[in-house]
Scaffold this motif. Structure first.
Motif, PDB file in Angstrom:
ATOM      1  N   ASP A 148       0.813  -1.221   0.000  1.00  0.00           N
ATOM      2  CA  ASP A 148       0.000   0.000   0.000  1.00  0.00           C
ATOM      3  C   ASP A 148       0.844   1.268   0.000  1.00  0.00           C
ATOM      4  OD1 ASP A 148       1.054  -0.031   2.512  1.00  0.00           O
ATOM      5  OD2 ASP A 148      -0.853   0.043   3.595  1.00  0.00           O
ATOM      6  N   GLY A 149       2.161   1.114  -0.141  1.00  0.00           N
ATOM      7  CA  GLY A 149       3.050   2.272  -0.217  1.00  0.00           C
ATOM      8  C   GLY A 149       3.664   2.678   1.104  1.00  0.00           C
ATOM      9  N   GLN A 150       3.199   2.103   2.211  1.00  0.00           N
ATOM     10  CA  GLN A 150       3.781   2.438   3.508  1.00  0.00           C
ATOM     11  C   GLN A 150       5.194   1.873   3.595  1.00  0.00           C
ATOM     12  OE1 GLN A 150       1.531   1.110   6.877  1.00  0.00           O
ATOM     13  NE2 GLN A 150       2.900   2.030   8.378  1.00  0.00           N
ATOM     14  N   LYS A 151       6.085   2.665   4.245  1.00  0.00           N
ATOM     15  CA  LYS A 151       7.461   2.226   4.413  1.00  0.00           C
ATOM     16  C   LYS A 151       7.681   1.708   5.837  1.00  0.00           C
ATOM     17  CE  LYS A 151       9.487   6.029   2.865  1.00  0.00           C
ATOM     18  NZ  LYS A 151      10.566   6.936   2.385  1.00  0.00           N
ATOM     19  N   VAL A 152       8.422   0.587   5.917  1.00  0.00           N
ATOM     20  CA  VAL A 152       8.776  -0.015   7.197  1.00  0.00           C
ATOM     21  C   VAL A 152      10.299  -0.039   7.283  1.00  0.00           C
ATOM     22  CG1 VAL A 152       8.720  -2.109   8.595  1.00  0.00           C
ATOM     23  CG2 VAL A 152       6.703  -1.435   7.281  1.00  0.00           C
ATOM     24  N   GLN A 153      10.825   0.434   8.402  1.00  0.00           N
ATOM     25  CA  GLN A 153      12.275   0.478   8.569  1.00  0.00           C
ATOM     26  C   GLN A 153      12.745  -0.728   9.371  1.00  0.00           C
ATOM     27  OE1 GLN A 153      14.766   3.473  11.030  1.00  0.00           O
ATOM     28  NE2 GLN A 153      14.738   4.330   8.965  1.00  0.00           N
ATOM     29  N   PHE A 212      26.169  11.853  -4.760  1.00  0.00           N
ATOM     30  CA  PHE A 212      26.334  11.378  -6.126  1.00  0.00           C
ATOM     31  C   PHE A 212      24.975  10.922  -6.668  1.00  0.00           C
ATOM     32  CE2 PHE A 212      30.219  10.696  -3.777  1.00  0.00           C
ATOM     33  CZ  PHE A 212      31.208  11.167  -4.621  1.00  0.00           C
ATOM     34  N   ARG A 213      24.888  10.901  -7.977  1.00  0.00           N
ATOM     35  CA  ARG A 213      23.679  10.403  -8.643  1.00  0.00           C
ATOM     36  C   ARG A 213      24.082   9.583  -9.858  1.00  0.00           C
ATOM     37  NH1 ARG A 213      18.450  14.064  -9.750  1.00  0.00           N
ATOM     38  NH2 ARG A 213      18.063  13.289  -7.643  1.00  0.00           N
ATOM     39  N   GLN A 214      23.354   8.487 -10.062  1.00  0.00           N
ATOM     40  CA  GLN A 214      23.474   7.701 -11.285  1.00  0.00           C
ATOM     41  C   GLN A 214      22.096   7.138 -11.594  1.00  0.00           C
ATOM     42  OE1 GLN A 214      26.450   5.358  -8.968  1.00  0.00           O
ATOM     43  NE2 GLN A 214      25.586   3.616 -10.086  1.00  0.00           N
ATOM     44  N   ALA A 215      21.968   6.454 -12.700  1.00  0.00           N
ATOM     45  CA  ALA A 215      20.652   5.994 -13.137  1.00  0.00           C
ATOM     46  C   ALA A 215      19.961   5.196 -12.039  1.00  0.00           C
ATOM     47  CB  ALA A 215      20.792   5.144 -14.394  1.00  0.00           C
ATOM     48  N   GLY A 216      18.793   5.689 -11.607  1.00  0.00           N
ATOM     49  CA  GLY A 216      17.979   4.975 -10.636  1.00  0.00           C
ATOM     50  C   GLY A 216      18.437   5.078  -9.192  1.00  0.00           C
ATOM     51  N   LEU A 217      19.493   5.858  -8.926  1.00  0.00           N
ATOM     52  CA  LEU A 217      20.057   5.851  -7.574  1.00  0.00           C
ATOM     53  C   LEU A 217      20.679   7.193  -7.217  1.00  0.00           C
ATOM     54  CD1 LEU A 217      20.791   3.959  -5.110  1.00  0.00           C
ATOM     55  CD2 LEU A 217      23.004   3.646  -6.238  1.00  0.00           C
ATOM     56  N   ASP A 218      20.313   7.721  -6.054  1.00  0.00           N
ATOM     57  CA  ASP A 218      21.045   8.802  -5.395  1.00  0.00           C
ATOM     58  C   ASP A 218      21.799   8.187  -4.232  1.00  0.00           C
ATOM     59  OD1 ASP A 218      20.111  10.783  -7.053  1.00  0.00           O
ATOM     60  OD2 ASP A 218      18.718  11.651  -5.606  1.00  0.00           O
ATOM     61  N   VAL A 233      24.550   6.324   2.456  1.00  0.00           N
ATOM     62  CA  VAL A 233      23.093   6.344   2.325  1.00  0.00           C
ATOM     63  C   VAL A 233      22.727   6.189   0.856  1.00  0.00           C
ATOM     64  CG1 VAL A 233      20.981   7.689   2.608  1.00  0.00           C
ATOM     65  CG2 VAL A 233      22.744   7.777   4.373  1.00  0.00           C
ATOM     66  N   LEU A 234      21.915   5.191   0.552  1.00  0.00           N
ATOM     67  CA  LEU A 234      21.441   4.936  -0.809  1.00  0.00           C
ATOM     68  C   LEU A 234      19.953   5.233  -0.876  1.00  0.00           C
ATOM     69  CD1 LEU A 234      23.077   1.419  -1.338  1.00  0.00           C
ATOM     70  CD2 LEU A 234      24.122   3.650  -1.757  1.00  0.00           C
ATOM     71  N   THR A 235      19.532   5.964  -1.908  1.00  0.00           N
ATOM     72  CA  THR A 235      18.116   6.251  -2.122  1.00  0.00           C
ATOM     73  C   THR A 235      17.709   5.724  -3.491  1.00  0.00           C
ATOM     74  OG1 THR A 235      18.288   8.279  -0.793  1.00  0.00           O
ATOM     75  CG2 THR A 235      16.348   8.040  -2.209  1.00  0.00           C
ATOM     76  N   THR A 236      16.777   4.782  -3.511  1.00  0.00           N
ATOM     77  CA  THR A 236      16.325   4.181  -4.766  1.00  0.00           C
ATOM     78  C   THR A 236      15.343   5.119  -5.457  1.00  0.00           C
ATOM     79  OG1 THR A 236      16.599   1.961  -3.857  1.00  0.00           O
ATOM     80  CG2 THR A 236      15.182   2.184  -5.790  1.00  0.00           C
ATOM     81  N   LEU A 237      15.639   5.491  -6.708  1.00  0.00           N
ATOM     82  CA  LEU A 237      14.799   6.427  -7.452  1.00  0.00           C
ATOM     83  C   LEU A 237      13.767   5.732  -8.323  1.00  0.00           C
ATOM     84  CD1 LEU A 237      17.552   8.974  -8.604  1.00  0.00           C
ATOM     85  CD2 LEU A 237      16.174   9.001  -6.507  1.00  0.00           C
ATOM     86  N   THR A 238      13.921   4.442  -8.535  1.00  0.00           N
ATOM     87  CA  THR A 238      12.990   3.718  -9.402  1.00  0.00           C
ATOM     88  C   THR A 238      11.684   3.387  -8.695  1.00  0.00           C
ATOM     89  OG1 THR A 238      14.131   1.675  -8.779  1.00  0.00           O
ATOM     90  CG2 THR A 238      14.800   2.725 -10.847  1.00  0.00           C
ATOM     91  N   ASP A 239      11.620   3.620  -7.396  1.00  0.00           N
ATOM     92  CA  ASP A 239      10.402   3.429  -6.610  1.00  0.00           C
ATOM     93  C   ASP A 239       9.945   4.803  -6.140  1.00  0.00           C
ATOM     94  OD1 ASP A 239       8.523   2.948  -4.552  1.00  0.00           O
ATOM     95  OD2 ASP A 239       9.406   0.989  -4.133  1.00  0.00           O
ATOM     96  N   GLU A 240       8.690   5.166  -6.418  1.00  0.00           N
ATOM     97  CA  GLU A 240       8.212   6.500  -6.068  1.00  0.00           C
ATOM     98  C   GLU A 240       8.235   6.756  -4.568  1.00  0.00           C
ATOM     99  OE1 GLU A 240       3.395   5.512  -6.048  1.00  0.00           O
ATOM    100  OE2 GLU A 240       4.265   6.772  -7.621  1.00  0.00           O
ATOM    101  N   ALA A 241       8.303   5.704  -3.749  1.00  0.00           N
ATOM    102  CA  ALA A 241       8.394   5.867  -2.301  1.00  0.00           C
ATOM    103  C   ALA A 241       9.801   6.265  -1.857  1.00  0.00           C
ATOM    104  CB  ALA A 241       7.977   4.586  -1.594  1.00  0.00           C
ATOM    105  N   ARG A 242      10.783   6.171  -2.747  1.00  0.00           N
ATOM    106  CA  ARG A 242      12.169   6.546  -2.474  1.00  0.00           C
ATOM    107  C   ARG A 242      12.713   5.862  -1.203  1.00  0.00           C
ATOM    108  NH1 ARG A 242      11.389   8.200  -7.022  1.00  0.00           N
ATOM    109  NH2 ARG A 242      12.008  10.231  -7.859  1.00  0.00           N
TER     110      ARG A 242
END
Length: 252
Positions: free
Chosen positions: A63-68, A176-182, A199-208
């Motif tokens: 449902d889009g909720q993030k769990v850490q 840094f930034r590259q395809a699909g990843l900050d 710290v990696l942030t996935t850009l291919t998922d709108e929830a980041r």
């Protein structure tokens, strides 16, 4: 009425003439790239080290909720041919041992283990585990920075964020930034340019979702040969590593 009409025409003219600013072009800061290269070169120069990693990762639910989720990893390396990693979280524990000839994964809570023949270096072991068994070696980036496998040519944006502190260690923060990843890395200042936080942030998922690791280093660890040898408990059950190629073939 004339004043109102004049103002309306003036505002319309301004609106027609205004154009939104063009997005800033991605910049690759040489200083940031040089710092990354220096860190990789230094990591490759280490023969023995121990690092404790505190890891948090975000899982995105349906449902889009993030769990850490949190975990830790304790790694001892005697390069190029010996490695010991203990990984644990609330749900599971894994011990990974490599002695230059074989690799063993042991699950103490489940009391099973799997052993496979291994190549002659940690880098080759990491590739074999991924290609043959679909297993990623914990903290594998520490062995890839400064090598062609780091794929720094894929970086499209690099910047120096500025000074920072991680666990009492004075660092410089880079983004840094590259395809699909900050991604961001905090590198210790001075003659020991070690990564202190990643710290990696996935850009291919709108929830980041993010994956963050904080490192604590020991460059003079104490260990003996037994640290890398596996002696199974008497009641432990041996299983076999799955072959990725065989699984793919069975699906087809």
């Amino acid at each position: 009425m004339r004043n109102r009409a004049f103002r309306a025409l003036a505002l319309a003219a301004v609106a027609a003439a205004w154009q939104p600013p063009a997005p800033a072009r991605a910049q690759v800061d040489t200083a940031a790239m040089n710092a990354l290269a220096r860190m990789g070169t230094y990591l490759n120069s280490l023969t023995t080290f121990q690092v404790r990693a505190e890891i948090t990762r975000e899982e995105v639910l349906a449902d889009g909720q993030k769990v850490q989720l949190a975990s830790s990893a304790d790694l001892v390396a005697d390069q190029p041919r010996r490695l010991r990693v203990n990984v644990s979280d609330d749900r599971q524990q894994r011990l990974l041992l490599y002695d230059g000839r074989s690799f063993t994964l042991f699950a103490p809570r489940l009391n099973f283990y799997a052993t496979t023949a291994a190549p002659g270096s940690i880098q080759d072991l990491a590739r074999q585990l991924e290609d043959r068994h679909g297993v990623e070696l914990p903290l594998v980036d520490l062995f890839r920075w400064g090598t062609p496998e780091a794929r720094v040519a894929e970086i499209t944006s690099a910047m120096v964020v500025g000074p920072a502190e991680v666990g009492g260690v004075t660092c410089e923060q880079y983004a840094f930034r590259q395809a699909g990843l900050d991604w961001q890395v905090w590198i210790q200042k001075g003659e020991f340019p070690l990564p202190c936080r990643l710290v990696l942030t996935t850009l291919t998922d709108e929830a980041r979702p993010q994956h963050a690791t904080t490192y604590t280093w020991n460059l003079a660890p104490s260990f003996n040969d037994a640290a890398f040898a596996f002696v199974p408990p008497a009641d432990a059950r041996q299983i076999t590593f799955a072959e990725v190629a065989a699984e793919r073939a069975s699906r087809n």
